[in-house]
Design a protein around this motif. Sequence first.
Motif, PDB file in Angstrom:
ATOM      1  N   TRP A  48       0.836  -1.209   0.000  1.00 12.01           N
ATOM      2  CA  TRP A  48       0.000   0.000   0.000  1.00 12.01           C
ATOM      3  C   TRP A  48       0.864   1.251   0.000  1.00 12.01           C
ATOM      4  CZ3 TRP A  48      -1.665   2.840   4.780  1.00 12.01           C
ATOM      5  CH2 TRP A  48      -2.613   3.836   4.488  1.00 12.01           C
ATOM      6  N   PHE A  49       1.907   1.268   0.813  1.00  9.26           N
ATOM      7  CA  PHE A  49       2.785   2.438   0.862  1.00  9.26           C
ATOM      8  C   PHE A  49       3.654   2.544  -0.382  1.00  9.26           C
ATOM      9  CE2 PHE A  49       1.885   2.565   5.457  1.00  9.26           C
ATOM     10  CZ  PHE A  49       1.729   3.935   5.622  1.00  9.26           C
ATOM     11  N   LEU A  50       4.081   1.410  -0.928  1.00  9.15           N
ATOM     12  CA  LEU A  50       4.947   1.460  -2.105  1.00  9.15           C
ATOM     13  C   LEU A  50       4.212   1.939  -3.347  1.00  9.15           C
ATOM     14  CD1 LEU A  50       7.073  -1.813  -1.750  1.00  9.15           C
ATOM     15  CD2 LEU A  50       7.850   0.536  -1.464  1.00  9.15           C
ATOM     16  N   THR A  51       2.929   1.614  -3.461  1.00 10.09           N
ATOM     17  CA  THR A  51       2.212   1.950  -4.688  1.00 10.09           C
ATOM     18  C   THR A  51       1.804   3.418  -4.743  1.00 10.09           C
ATOM     19  OG1 THR A  51       0.204   1.104  -3.619  1.00 10.09           O
ATOM     20  CG2 THR A  51       1.355  -0.365  -5.129  1.00 10.09           C
ATOM     21  N   ASP A  52       1.217   3.918  -3.650  1.00  8.94           N
ATOM     22  CA  ASP A  52       0.790   5.325  -3.710  1.00  8.94           C
ATOM     23  C   ASP A  52       1.077   6.089  -2.420  1.00  8.94           C
ATOM     24  OD1 ASP A  52      -1.017   4.249  -1.999  1.00  8.94           O
ATOM     25  OD2 ASP A  52      -2.768   4.535  -3.280  1.00  8.94           O
ATOM     26  N   ALA A  53       2.038   5.566  -1.647  1.00 11.93           N
ATOM     27  CA  ALA A  53       2.452   6.219  -0.399  1.00 11.93           C
ATOM     28  C   ALA A  53       1.271   6.437   0.551  1.00 11.93           C
ATOM     29  CB  ALA A  53       3.146   7.546  -0.684  1.00 11.93           C
ATOM     30  N   SER A  55      -1.763   7.339  -0.162  1.00  7.57           N
ATOM     31  CA  SER A  55      -2.642   8.461  -0.491  1.00  7.57           C
ATOM     32  C   SER A  55      -4.060   8.019  -0.814  1.00  7.57           C
ATOM     33  CB  SER A  55      -2.069   9.250  -1.666  1.00  7.57           C
ATOM     34  OG  SER A  55      -1.946   8.414  -2.814  1.00  7.57           O
ATOM     35  N   HIS A  56      -4.244   6.753  -1.133  1.00  9.41           N
ATOM     36  CA  HIS A  56      -5.575   6.240  -1.435  1.00  9.41           C
ATOM     37  C   HIS A  56      -5.917   5.105  -0.466  1.00  9.41           C
ATOM     38  CE1 HIS A  56      -4.317   8.109  -5.252  1.00  9.41           C
ATOM     39  NE2 HIS A  56      -5.603   8.395  -5.402  1.00  9.41           N
ATOM     40  N   GLY A  57      -7.165   5.061  -0.068  1.00  8.13           N
ATOM     41  CA  GLY A  57      -7.600   3.991   0.806  1.00  8.13           C
ATOM     42  C   GLY A  57      -7.136   4.197   2.245  1.00  8.13           C
ATOM     43  N   GLU A  58      -7.358   3.172   3.045  1.00  9.71           N
ATOM     44  CA  GLU A  58      -6.997   3.207   4.450  1.00  9.71           C
ATOM     45  C   GLU A  58      -6.175   1.974   4.799  1.00  9.71           C
ATOM     46  OE1 GLU A  58     -10.526   3.532   6.741  1.00  9.71           O
ATOM     47  OE2 GLU A  58     -11.201   5.390   5.775  1.00  9.71           O
ATOM     48  N   PRO A  59      -5.477   2.010   5.950  1.00 14.86           N
ATOM     49  CA  PRO A  59      -4.671   0.835   6.323  1.00 14.86           C
ATOM     50  C   PRO A  59      -5.483  -0.455   6.394  1.00 14.86           C
ATOM     51  CG  PRO A  59      -4.076   2.728   7.673  1.00 14.86           C
ATOM     52  CD  PRO A  59      -5.263   3.137   6.859  1.00 14.86           C
ATOM     53  N   ARG A  60      -6.746  -0.372   6.816  1.00 15.27           N
ATOM     54  CA  ARG A  60      -7.537  -1.586   6.913  1.00 15.27           C
ATOM     55  C   ARG A  60      -7.769  -2.216   5.543  1.00 15.27           C
ATOM     56  NH1 ARG A  60     -13.491   0.845   8.612  1.00 15.27           N
ATOM     57  NH2 ARG A  60     -13.896   2.023   6.676  1.00 15.27           N
ATOM     58  N   ASP A 241       6.218   2.424 -11.427  1.00 17.00           N
ATOM     59  CA  ASP A 241       7.376   3.057 -10.813  1.00 17.00           C
ATOM     60  C   ASP A 241       8.092   2.015  -9.960  1.00 17.00           C
ATOM     61  OD1 ASP A 241       5.775   2.706  -8.593  1.00 17.00           O
ATOM     62  OD2 ASP A 241       5.207   4.820  -8.452  1.00 17.00           O
ATOM     63  N   ALA A 242       9.071   2.452  -9.167  1.00 19.35           N
ATOM     64  CA  ALA A 242       9.866   1.508  -8.384  1.00 19.35           C
ATOM     65  C   ALA A 242       9.000   0.739  -7.389  1.00 19.35           C
ATOM     66  CB  ALA A 242      10.982   2.245  -7.649  1.00 19.35           C
ATOM     67  N   GLY A 243       8.052   1.427  -6.750  1.00 18.14           N
ATOM     68  CA  GLY A 243       7.180   0.758  -5.785  1.00 18.14           C
ATOM     69  C   GLY A 243       6.267  -0.255  -6.444  1.00 18.14           C
ATOM     70  N   VAL A 247       6.111  -4.444  -5.934  1.00 20.63           N
ATOM     71  CA  VAL A 247       4.899  -5.211  -5.631  1.00 20.63           C
ATOM     72  C   VAL A 247       4.636  -6.251  -6.709  1.00 20.63           C
ATOM     73  CG1 VAL A 247       2.400  -5.048  -5.323  1.00 20.63           C
ATOM     74  CG2 VAL A 247       3.889  -3.330  -4.298  1.00 20.63           C
ATOM     75  N   PHE A 248       4.802  -5.858  -7.960  1.00 28.60           N
ATOM     76  CA  PHE A 248       4.570  -6.781  -9.076  1.00 28.60           C
ATOM     77  C   PHE A 248       5.553  -7.950  -9.021  1.00 28.60           C
ATOM     78  CE2 PHE A 248       3.206  -7.841 -13.351  1.00 28.60           C
ATOM     79  CZ  PHE A 248       1.918  -7.313 -13.383  1.00 28.60           C
ATOM     80  N   THR A 249       6.791  -7.656  -8.633  1.00 27.16           N
ATOM     81  CA  THR A 249       7.788  -8.720  -8.519  1.00 27.16           C
ATOM     82  C   THR A 249       7.422  -9.711  -7.418  1.00 27.16           C
ATOM     83  OG1 THR A 249       9.531  -7.227  -9.307  1.00 27.16           O
ATOM     84  CG2 THR A 249      10.231  -9.203  -8.121  1.00 27.16           C
TER      85      THR A 249
END
Length: 416
Positions: A48-53, A55-60, A241-243, A247-249
């Motif tokens: 979650w943090f790697l994809t959009d830091a 900015s979208h959604g919540e931790p849950r 991007d790198a994040g 995740v894809f890897t």
Amino acid sequence: MTSELLDQRRSRDDLRHRRPLALIATLGGAAAAASTLVVCLAAGILGWFLTDAGSHGEPRDALQVGALGWLMGHGSGITVEGTPVSVVPLGLTLVVAWTLWRIGIRVGDSVSGHGPDADAIADGERDLTVPVAASLLAAGYAVVLTVTHTLAATPATSPSLGRSLLWSILLCLVVGGAGIAVGSGRAAIWAAFVPVALREAAVTCRRILLGWFLVAGLVLVAALVVDLDTAVNVMSQLHTDAGDATVFTLLSLSVVPNAIVFSGAYLLGPGFTVGVGTLVSPSAVALGPLPMFPLLAALPDDGTPPAWTAYLMALPLLVAFAATMRSQRLAPTARWDEGIIRGLAGGVLAGLLFGLLAAVAGGAVGPGRMTDVGPLVLDTTVYAVTAFGLGGLLGGVLATWLQRRRATQADRAENP
């Protein structure tokens, strides 16, 4: 004084191996489930943090994704925007199985003092220590899985509780139960009652499967290296991007064991499908539109394959032959019946187990055509049993002949 200290140490060791069976086994199952679940939850937060830091959604939401991924590793499947995805990420399943094995060994060691001793077991006294401990291990695991399903499942995702419970119980009883048997020392006692030929056949089976996974994995890596530009192009078209790439890897790594099974099915001859109406085999390749996934770069080109690919189908026989020869070199026998049983039974069992893996490696991965992705299970099983069985039989016969010949030459040298 020294004698008293030794007595106290023996007493502590005895108590350590007689801990409450119900408590230790149940907590062991819960710990095995929770440990891998926590890793998946952490991976969900990290992704979650790697994809959009964040900015979208919540931790849950990220925790829900991690929990659903954990459930998928237990065969639950999920629904994504109305599309069922039933494929099992075997990489995650292997991590779960390894965790159950390690905890099973610890549980077995803790409860090894329960039940009759080795002499009583040898005399035929009933020993339910391992079955009871494995059942309680499965119960503890099932409780954690059920709670996780209740908290993570939604009508939109609809993971199957029944399938995930079935997978978890089988893993606990087979893998966790085997760990308990080894850790408690029961496996060594039971093995003494099994004929030597069958024990060695099991060893041969393990060597054949390990050798085959190694060969299939090397072929997969070679195919990816040859078409590495295609995989890089796919990643570039996804505009990651790198994040996102990280995740894809990680997602790709979770299905690498699936890809190795696909590779093994290809080398055996029947091949696999990557969509309805498709086929990838050494004799024919018929592909349609494919999703943008880097591992698919390893697929051969559409059309008639080169003539040399047909010779790849000799690899399973050669792997079984070499594995059987090695097994008999490490545990020689001069008896024809033992040599034949070791090679033939080991090869047939390896073929059946690979067919079972082929059955669980595929599934639906998307809508439309992508509802049928996986090895041709029945044909793969028949080819695997035939190739591994024949290779094991030839290896067993040749190894036995060589060992009998060496024994005859040694006897002549000692008694000229």
